[in-house]
Write an enzyme that holds these catalytic residues in place. Structure first.
Site, mmCIF file in Angstrom:
data_model
loop_
_atom_site.group_PDB
_atom_site.id
_atom_site.type_symbol
_atom_site.label_atom_id
_atom_site.label_comp_id
_atom_site.label_asym_id
_atom_site.label_seq_id
_atom_site.Cartn_x
_atom_site.Cartn_y
_atom_site.Cartn_z
ATOM 1 C CG ASP A 141 12.947 104.177 74.950
ATOM 2 O OD1 ASP A 141 11.591 104.101 75.292
ATOM 3 O OD2 ASP A 141 13.152 104.763 73.757
ATOM 4 C CD GLN A 252 16.063 106.596 74.974
ATOM 5 O OE1 GLN A 252 15.366 107.359 75.303
ATOM 6 N NE2 GLN A 252 15.950 105.825 74.120
ATOM 7 N NE ARG A 282 10.899 100.117 63.892
ATOM 8 C CZ ARG A 282 11.396 101.011 65.019
ATOM 9 N NH1 ARG A 282 12.399 101.079 65.408
ATOM 10 N NH2 ARG A 282 10.468 101.727 65.344
ATOM 11 C CG ASP A 284 14.420 104.190 66.915
ATOM 12 O OD1 ASP A 284 13.080 103.842 66.729
ATOM 13 O OD2 ASP A 284 14.706 104.853 67.785
ATOM 14 C CD GLU A 326 10.156 104.979 64.574
ATOM 15 O OE1 GLU A 326 9.074 105.320 65.350
ATOM 16 O OE2 GLU A 326 11.049 105.805 64.744
ATOM 17 C CG HIS A 395 7.687 99.047 69.966
ATOM 18 N ND1 HIS A 395 7.746 99.159 68.602
ATOM 19 C CD2 HIS A 395 8.404 100.103 70.575
ATOM 20 C CE1 HIS A 395 8.323 100.131 68.428
ATOM 21 N NE2 HIS A 395 8.994 100.599 69.744
ATOM 22 C CG ASP A 396 6.406 103.459 70.043
ATOM 23 O OD1 ASP A 396 6.429 103.960 71.568
ATOM 24 O OD2 ASP A 396 7.327 104.014 69.466
#
Length: 659
Positions: A141, A252, A282, A284, A326, A395-396
């Protein structure tokens, strides 16, 4: 704060600490622990106080904090002390970040260190290295399925490489940002493997169930994150013979924070990376940390309590380290991840301004700022000692999470408007120059998100394909316009690697079977350094974008009004194509800056009378701090060229002083 019950327990805990810990110099640790312990105890008791092993878990929690403090390098402890003295240091306008994948930017961590002069050339002084922890090849991922929280993946280098990078960034006056994945682990993590082997201790680290009874109750209210590729929120694990909660992907496994052992383990991992030299961590997927039947299992109160507890503990061991939340959630929920205090960020000092990002893209597609203005007005005021991370791409994917009420107030129908935006940015809409792709399409709800690089989304890819010089020039202007907003709005601007040279969609991912099913890889490029050298060739898009951003960043760093002290005021103007706001300098009343942005392809104007009685621009001596030039005026109308922005100050003719 002194409170008898908690401090009686604290005395007991300190007596129980291992002898080898108590022998060390813990003066600053004890001071911070004493100051924070009432809050730590209160939060830990609220979350876990009904457990029989509560006291043992509290002792273990303090031991972890103490051990990590002992291990913390003296240089980092000195930095902690300096940042305690200058607690608003991160609110300065001087910070400008860039997020990058180590292997996409420079092959590995050693290569990233070698490329630091490139970042300094641009003016970047905050480096976010995307996840580098050990992940399974093919089920990572993008680095967020961690199978070992204490080691660097061989593909990127080693822990020694991280330490060298941290030392190098620190010497250069740069901040190092690293990721901490809190919500889940890879199914190949040791905990998951031991759970599969039947160890109850580790099955309790996750949400595991013998049958579908409880999972089905969760599913009634939990949304799907990746409906195309990973529908539902649970996966049957054959070796374990149980259902396991897997909110993001089947590989995950969501961690069970009802278990205090999980919190302590993840705090230990967080402090481990703080001790490797990370200035900012960061965190997540923080919105997902607490699961509750009958809810969406997002933004639960206990998730906030966990973050408050994590912050309190980190402030004892490594107080100079900041947290980024995030949390890509509804606008009304985002500011809660700062913490609901009057001034101080009790959870995370920094949060992604996802709403602002999405609203900017709406203005690009519509060429007007109605929804942008409405959405910003509805965004709650942040805490004084917290700041936004403002970004355009990452990146998303781009989620269109605006509030439906704001969309309606802007004159649109929510479902139809989101459909238009997806079609516009994926090139399906007539005359759209965008070259994005739909992501996360939910056939049940009609929802979708958008993938694509910034340059391709604003039309640079199509313009180059068509050899249209005018369209190329327009795309460059849009790229600079959008970056001007994240540099001036209030908060830390975060550039995304490759955007500084107009990197287009990278379709190489289609040749990799492990990536081909996830089109977000099109905005996770491998930097072409030969192309990057074109930044030195006058007239190329690379040179225009790079030099434009370099100039913009340098100008931002010299404008105190761009520091983030809740010193922004939106200005209502009659022209729907313009987005206008004041930035004031709280320490210099005459240091205000007027930001004006034109999202239209035609020149626009605004009446200076819209500024009201502020004593500004009375003499018409405007100066743009970005270009150093004076903008065009016709009578009391400011003329704004297509896709242009201004950072305006007032120069009095009798003194020449800039106000």
């Amino acid at each position: 704060m002194y409170e008898q019950v908690s401090h009686s327990l604290l005395n007991h805990i300190l007596d129980e600490l291992k002898t080898e810990i108590r022998k060390r110099d813990l003066r600053h640790f004890y001071t911070r622990l004493g100051a924070n312990f009432y809050g730590i105890h209160l939060l830990f008791h609220h979350l876990y106080g009904k457990r029989d092993d509560f006291k043992e878990q509290m002792i273990h929690l303090v031991e972890v904090m103490a051990i990590r403090y002992v291990q913390r390098h003296v240089t980092l402890k000195q930095l902690d002390s300096e940042r305690e003295k200058h607690h608003n240091w991160f609110l300065s306008q001087e910070w400008v970040g860039m997020a990058l994948y180590a292997d996409g930017f420079a092959d590995n961590l050693e290569g990233v260190e070698e490329r630091l002069p490139y970042l300094q050339e641009l003016g970047v002084n905050m480096l976010h290295v995307m996840p580098v922890m050990v992940c399974p090849d093919g089920a990572s991922d993008g680095g967020y399925a961690v199978s070992d929280f204490r080691n660097v993946d061989d593909r990127f280098g080693s822990l020694e490489d991280i330490n060298r990078l941290a030392t190098s960034t620190r010497k250069r006056g740069m901040l190092l940002v690293m990721d901490m994945v809190l919500n889940h682990t890879s199914d190949e993590h040791e905990w998951a493997q031991r759970a599969r082997a039947g160890e109850q201790k580790y099955q309790d680290y996750y949400y595991t169930f013998n049958n579908r009874d409880i999972p089905d109750m969760f599913e009634e209210t939990m949304p799907e994150i990746f409906p195309e590729t990973s529908p539902g929120n649970f996966t049957w694990d054959e070796p374990m013979n149980k259902w396991v909660m897997t909110v993001f992907n089947h590989y995950q496994w969501d961690l069970n924070y009802n278990n205090p052992a999980v919190f302590i383990e993840m705090l230990d991992n967080t402090l481990f990376w703080a001790n490797q030299g990370a200035d900012i961590l960061r965190l997540d997927a923080v919105a997902f940390l607490w699961k509750k039947i009958g809810t969406t299992s997002q933004n639960e109160r206990e998730a906030h309590l966990l973050l408050q507890l994590m912050k309190d503990c980190c402030q004892v061991t490594a107080p100079g380290v900041l947290f980024i939340a995030e949390a890509i959630v509804a606008p009304v929920e985002i500011t809660k991840y700062f913490g609901e205090d009057a001034v101080i960020a009790k959870e995370c000092e920094i949060a992604y301004n996802a709403t602002f990002m999405a609203l900017i893209w709406d203005a690009v597609a519509t060429k007007n700022t109605k929804l942008l203005r409405q959405g910003i007005q509805s965004l709650p005021t942040k805490l004084d000692r917290a700041t936004w991370l403002n970004y355009l791409r990452c990146h998303d994917d781009i989620g269109l999470g605006f509030d439906d009420a704001d969309i309606q107030r802007a004159g649109y129908q929510p479902l139809a408007h989101r459909k238009f935006l997806v079609e516009f940015f994926t090139g399906q809409y007539d005359d759209s120059p965008a070259r994005g792709a739909p992501f996360g399409v939910n056939l049940k709800t009609g929802d979708a998100r958008i993938s694509g690089s910034l340059a391709s989304l604003v039309g640079l890819e199509a313009a180059i394909e068509q050899g249209d010089a005018e369209a190329i020039e327009q795309s460059v202007k849009v790229i600079l316009l959008l970056h001007s907003l994240i540099c001036s709005f209030g908060g830390m601007p975060l550039l995304y690697y490759g955007d500084e040279i107009g990197t287009l969609n990278d379709r190489e991912f289609l040749n990799d079977k492990n990536k081909a099913g996830d089109n977000r890889w099109m905005q996770r490029p491998k930097i072409d350094w030969q192309r990057a050298e074109r930044r030195h060739q006058h007239g190329t898009p690379e040179q225009q974008i790079f030099d434009g951003l370099k100039k913009m960043i340098a100008a931002r760093k010299g404008i105190p009004a761009f520091a983030d002290f809740n010193n922004r005021e939106l200005i209502e103007v009659d022209n729907p194509h313009l987005f206008v706001f004041w930035r004031s300098d709280p320490f210099m009343p005459l240091g205000s800056v007027l930001v004006v942005c034109n999202f239209d392809s035609s020149p626009q104007f605004m009446e200076l009378s819209a500024l009201g009685n502020r004593g500004m621009f009375e003499y018409g001596n405007l100066k743009d701090l970005y270009s150093g030039e004076s903008p065009r005026l016709f009578k009391q109308q400011l003329v704004v060229p297509p896709y242009q922005f201004y950072w305006l100050t007032d120069q009095r003719p009798e003194t020449g002083l800039t106000l």
